[in-house]
Design a protein around this motif. Structure first.
Motif, mmCIF file in Angstrom:
data_model
loop_
_atom_site.group_PDB
_atom_site.id
_atom_site.type_symbol
_atom_site.label_atom_id
_atom_site.label_comp_id
_atom_site.label_asym_id
_atom_site.label_seq_id
_atom_site.Cartn_x
_atom_site.Cartn_y
_atom_site.Cartn_z
ATOM 1 N N LEU A 143 63.099 10.119 11.890
ATOM 2 C CA LEU A 143 64.217 10.590 11.067
ATOM 3 C C LEU A 143 65.195 9.463 10.716
ATOM 4 O O LEU A 143 65.466 9.229 9.535
ATOM 5 C CB LEU A 143 64.930 11.772 11.739
ATOM 6 C CG LEU A 143 66.026 12.445 10.914
ATOM 7 C CD1 LEU A 143 66.095 13.936 11.194
ATOM 8 C CD2 LEU A 143 67.409 11.831 11.180
ATOM 9 N N TYR A 147 64.598 9.044 6.916
ATOM 10 C CA TYR A 147 65.482 9.974 6.216
ATOM 11 C C TYR A 147 66.868 9.394 5.988
ATOM 12 O O TYR A 147 67.384 9.431 4.856
ATOM 13 C CB TYR A 147 65.591 11.300 6.990
ATOM 14 C CG TYR A 147 66.473 12.303 6.284
ATOM 15 C CD1 TYR A 147 65.944 13.154 5.323
ATOM 16 C CD2 TYR A 147 67.842 12.393 6.564
ATOM 17 C CE1 TYR A 147 66.742 14.055 4.639
ATOM 18 C CE2 TYR A 147 68.655 13.288 5.892
ATOM 19 C CZ TYR A 147 68.107 14.120 4.936
ATOM 20 O OH TYR A 147 68.905 15.014 4.260
ATOM 21 N N ILE A 264 61.034 15.899 9.418
ATOM 22 C CA ILE A 264 61.940 15.447 8.360
ATOM 23 C C ILE A 264 61.675 13.981 8.043
ATOM 24 O O ILE A 264 61.636 13.572 6.874
ATOM 25 C CB ILE A 264 63.404 15.681 8.780
ATOM 26 C CG1 ILE A 264 63.708 17.179 8.784
ATOM 27 C CG2 ILE A 264 64.366 14.942 7.843
ATOM 28 C CD1 ILE A 264 65.021 17.544 9.455
ATOM 29 N N CYS A 283 62.123 19.897 3.282
ATOM 30 C CA CYS A 283 63.076 19.472 4.313
ATOM 31 C C CYS A 283 64.212 20.466 4.576
ATOM 32 O O CYS A 283 64.635 20.608 5.735
ATOM 33 C CB CYS A 283 63.646 18.096 3.977
ATOM 34 S SG CYS A 283 62.485 16.731 4.243
ATOM 35 N N TRP A 287 65.458 21.400 8.283
ATOM 36 C CA TRP A 287 66.845 21.203 8.733
ATOM 37 C C TRP A 287 67.414 22.498 9.302
ATOM 38 O O TRP A 287 68.165 22.476 10.294
ATOM 39 C CB TRP A 287 67.712 20.718 7.573
ATOM 40 C CG TRP A 287 67.756 19.238 7.396
ATOM 41 C CD1 TRP A 287 67.220 18.500 6.375
ATOM 42 C CD2 TRP A 287 68.385 18.283 8.274
ATOM 43 N NE1 TRP A 287 67.462 17.160 6.564
ATOM 44 C CE2 TRP A 287 68.182 17.003 7.717
ATOM 45 C CE3 TRP A 287 69.090 18.401 9.468
ATOM 46 C CZ2 TRP A 287 68.660 15.840 8.314
ATOM 47 C CZ3 TRP A 287 69.567 17.243 10.078
ATOM 48 C CH2 TRP A 287 69.351 15.984 9.499
#
Length: 324
Positions: A143, A147, A264, A283, A287
């Motif tokens: 992540l 991300y 993610i 995503c 989340w």
């Protein structure tokens, strides 16, 4: 989706001379799948091209599963040099589409899927690598590696790892390792016509780890909404039948948060590195699961890190957030 060049000779050697090869699907890896049809019989051709893919773990786990009474595809033929495997065809009835088309069947099929995991947990784990702290950390780190930079954030990586060290510690002890399939969700569970067994797919990455992991995969499904009340009911069913207590609850939410952070990161990587822009749109659902898990008291160090580093407005579809 053209068949691999070695496929015709492979099929001839396997006794499928003259079979039609129809494109079926690819996935998030380099693997591709084709349906092979010859008169009144069919099979699935897996193309797992080396050096990107190695079909041996899939073959090994498939045989372990079938040897212990679970419905994994039978291995009909294999050519490891070319990464080709001919598999039993379970048909097209996936759990996802079946339940979406007939919502009244959802509870029954999810109960069956939970009960399968209960039976899986009654067997000694296959001879596979353990799910270690290093592996959990490597996955969770996807992540902040993918991300957060994608949405323009610079974050404290060491603080992130330290927080996960704290919350993962209880998950590593106090349980008997089981075979963790790692991608046990509605698109990898087949309803085999004429069989009372649920068919299993996509288990080549199996590790020996905590039984809560696959339950999370099922009930916090990245590709299908699972309502909180269904999740609660199925978690309660698992605990009631197995006698699992509060420590299982902790592991469930810790591994849920860890898995969702990993997903993610992977979905963002599939967009940024591999040019697959459909994955960021998944995503927001993930989340949502992650934020539910972070509410558990056992996740406070990780929840505090997210509160400090990832604003609520930047938790969602990374492609939409950056406006590309």
């Amino acid at each position: 989706m053209n068949p691999p060049p070695a496929a015709p000779d492979f099929l001839i050697a396997a006794g499928w001379d003259g079979a039609e090869i129809r494109p079926l699907a690819g996935d998030a890896s380099f693997r591709r799948y084709f349906r092979v049809v010859h008169h009144d019989r069919s099979a699935i051709l897996m193309d797992a091209p080396p050096p990107h893919e190695d079909p041996r773990p899939f073959i090994s786990i498939a045989r372990w599963l079938t040897g212990n009474g679970f419905a994994a595809p039978a291995i009909l033929a294999e050519n490891l040099d070319h990464g080709l495997v001919l598999l039993e065809d379970f048909g097209d009835a996936r759990l996802r589409e079946t339940v979406d088309a007939a919502p009244e069947s959802e509870l029954r099929f999810y109960e069956e899927a939970v009960d399968l995991l209960i039976r899986l947990g009654q067997h000694q784990a296959a001879d596979i690598r353990p799910y270690t702290l290093a592996e959990y950390q490597r996955e969770a780190a996807l992540l902040p590696e993918w991300y957060t930079p994608a949405v323009g954030l610079s974050v404290d990586m060491q603080g992130y790892a330290d927080a996960w060290d704290q919350v993962l510690a209880p998950v590593l002890t106090g349980h008997t390792p089981v075979t963790v399939l790692r991608d046990y969700h509605a698109e990898n569970i087949m309803l085999i016509e004429g069989s009372e067994s649920l068919g299993l797919l996509d288990f080549q990455d199996a590790l020996a780890g905590h039984p809560a992991y696959d339950l999370v995969s099922l009930l916090q499904d990245a590709r299908r909404d699972v309502a909180p009340d269904l999740e609660t009911a199925m978690l309660d069913r698992y605990k009631r039948i197995t006698g699992a207590g509060d420590s299982f609850d902790v592991a469930y939410h810790v591994l849920g948060a860890q898995r969702n952070a990993k997903i993610i990161g992977i979905f963002t990587r599939l967009w940024k590195r591999d040019g697959k822009p459909r994955y960021p749109g998944l995503c927001p659902r993930v989340w949502g699961y992650l934020e539910r898990d972070l509410k558990h008291p056992a996740l406070k160090p990780v929840a505090d890190w997210f509160d400090a580093h990832v604003p609520a407005a930047l938790r969602g579809d990374p492609l939409a957030i950056v406006g590309e």
